[in-house]
Design an enzyme around this catalytic site. Structure first.
Site, PDB file in Angstrom:
ATOM      1  N   LYS A 158      30.085  39.614  31.135  1.00  0.00           N
ATOM      2  CA  LYS A 158      30.954  40.544  31.851  1.00  0.00           C
ATOM      3  C   LYS A 158      30.856  41.908  31.162  1.00  0.00           C
ATOM      4  O   LYS A 158      31.733  42.320  30.396  1.00  0.00           O
ATOM      5  CB  LYS A 158      32.390  40.017  31.903  1.00  0.00           C
ATOM      6  CG  LYS A 158      33.214  40.700  32.985  1.00  0.00           C
ATOM      7  CD  LYS A 158      34.466  39.933  33.301  1.00  0.00           C
ATOM      8  CE  LYS A 158      35.439  40.750  34.150  1.00  0.00           C
ATOM      9  NZ  LYS A 158      34.910  41.157  35.453  1.00  0.00           N
TER      10      LYS A 158
HETATM   11  N1  PMP Z   1      32.283  38.115  40.022  1.00  0.00           N
HETATM   12  C1  PMP Z   1      32.369  39.376  39.559  1.00  0.00           C
HETATM   13  C2  PMP Z   1      31.166  40.249  39.613  1.00  0.00           C
HETATM   14  C3  PMP Z   1      33.585  39.851  39.046  1.00  0.00           C
HETATM   15  O1  PMP Z   1      33.683  41.105  38.596  1.00  0.00           O
HETATM   16  C4  PMP Z   1      34.715  39.010  39.048  1.00  0.00           C
HETATM   17  C5  PMP Z   1      36.027  39.509  38.522  1.00  0.00           C
HETATM   18  N2  PMP Z   1      36.117  39.344  37.137  1.00  0.00           N
HETATM   19  C6  PMP Z   1      34.567  37.712  39.524  1.00  0.00           C
HETATM   20  C7  PMP Z   1      33.342  37.294  40.003  1.00  0.00           C
HETATM   21  C8  PMP Z   1      35.715  36.753  39.468  1.00  0.00           C
HETATM   22  O2  PMP Z   1      35.882  36.329  38.137  1.00  0.00           O
HETATM   23  P1  PMP Z   1      37.282  35.784  37.623  1.00  0.00           P
HETATM   24  O3  PMP Z   1      37.699  34.746  38.597  1.00  0.00           O
HETATM   25  O4  PMP Z   1      37.004  35.215  36.291  1.00  0.00           O
HETATM   26  O5  PMP Z   1      38.202  36.942  37.591  1.00  0.00           O
END
Ligand code: PMP
Length: 314
Positions: A158
């Site tokens: 991330k």
């Molecule tokens: N994909 C991307 C590219 C994201 O930015 C996010 C948000 N964090 C998600 C999926 C969803 O991830 P999460 O459920 O862990 O927030």
């Protein structure tokens, strides 16, 4: 348009810092070369219980540690240390409402080089937030931008720099009159939205791309894979074709910020009846009850922040 509010304190390297004093140097490697990984989390205020619940904090900080590891950036804390810091910040601000939390870990040397990996600073902000999308359902475009991949800019990390890919897709979609986008991989498979994972319903099966298909390992996606079988739905992880989205019965995106948001059309082709589907609504309701602490926390997902004790910063 509601006015943006901000909390009194942010947390920088474990210290409470006044909002206006939370600054970085303009030459920091984080800014020059995008050497930043981050997490986006949520905490939900439960009025009846007088409690603020952090949602799956440990899983988010585990992912932060993994993002750092892949980027060869040393983690200054372990998972428990990050959780303790975040709880301290939320207590200090004493905000009794829904929060969106951003935790950034970045290379914080002034004028570091391209291979600089330290020192790592950690900044935490817990901001008031009610909703992420303006609308209850989204009209999305299949982007002409290709999703980044594990061999170039790994989506599993991330990293703030990955969001350049997301921004290109989202800005194109908005310019073209859509609410959001879905990106395909270089192989032409469906991956995810600019900031959310994706699920499709075909018949009684809930289908989502695998975690090796060029997506972030979404914690909301994982939560839905736990909740859906409890609603009688079979979940399948597999490759998804673009044209399957055109014939899906229901479609939704999900994420910590996005929660569960129905997709109403893809490339102007209505999804199912063109309205939010019943199973999407059931999954959304189950998810929101879980995060708000309205249903018993059988999965150990919630961290009570105040635990009944009003704590104020001195
Ligand atoms: N994909 C991307 C590219 C994201 O930015 C996010 C948000 N964090 C998600 C999926 C969803 O991830 P999460 O459920 O862990 O927030």
């Amino acid at each position: 348009m509601t006015e943006k509010r901000h909390p009194k304190y942010l947390l920088m390297n474990g210290e409470l810092v006044l909002y206006d004093d939370a600054r970085v140097h303009v030459l920091t490697t984080a800014l020059k070369y995008g050497a930043t990984v981050f997490e986006g989390l949520r905490a939900y205020w439960n009025e009846d219980q007088g409690e603020l619940y952090g949602f799956r904090l440990r899983e988010h900080f585990q992912r932060l540690v993994e993002s750092l590891r892949i980027c060869r950036m040393p983690s200054p804390r372990d998972v428990d240390g990050y959780v303790a810091d975040l709880v301290r910040l939320m207590r200090a601000n004493d905000l009794r409402e829904n929060l969106h939390i951003r935790v950034s870990a970045y290379v914080d040397d002034d004028d570091g080089g391209l291979s600089s990996v330290g020192p790592i600073s950690i900044a935490m902000a817990a901001m008031p937030m009610s909703r992420y999308f303006e609308k209850d359902g989204l009209d999305v475009q299949i982007s002409s931008w290709t999703r980044i991949s594990d061999t170039t800019m790994p989506p599993r990390v991330k990293a703030a720099s990955n969001y350049h890919n997301s921004r290109l897709a989202l800005l194109q979609a908005r310019t073209d009159g859509y609410d959001s986008a879905i990106l395909l991989s270089a192989d032409g498979n469906v991956t995810e939205g600019p900031g959310a994972a994706l699920f499709m319903l075909r018949g009684d099966r809930l289908i989502t791309p695998t975690v090796t298909s060029g997506v972030l390992e979404s914690i909301t996606r994982d939560s839905i894979m736990v909740l859906a079988p409890e609603l009688g739905l079979e979940v399948q992880e597999r490759e998804v074709d673009r044209t399957e989205l055109y014939v899906a019965d229901e479609l939704f995106v999900c994420g910590s910020a996005a929660e569960v948001t129905p997709v109403l059309s893809v490339d102007r082709i209505p999804v199912g009846s063109g309205a939010a589907g019943p199973r999407t609504q059931a999954i959304r309701a189950a998810y929101l009850s879980a995060v708000r602490g309205e249903t018993p926390d059988t999965h150990g997902w919630l961290t009570p922040v105040f635990a009944g004790v009003p704590v104020r910063a001195t």
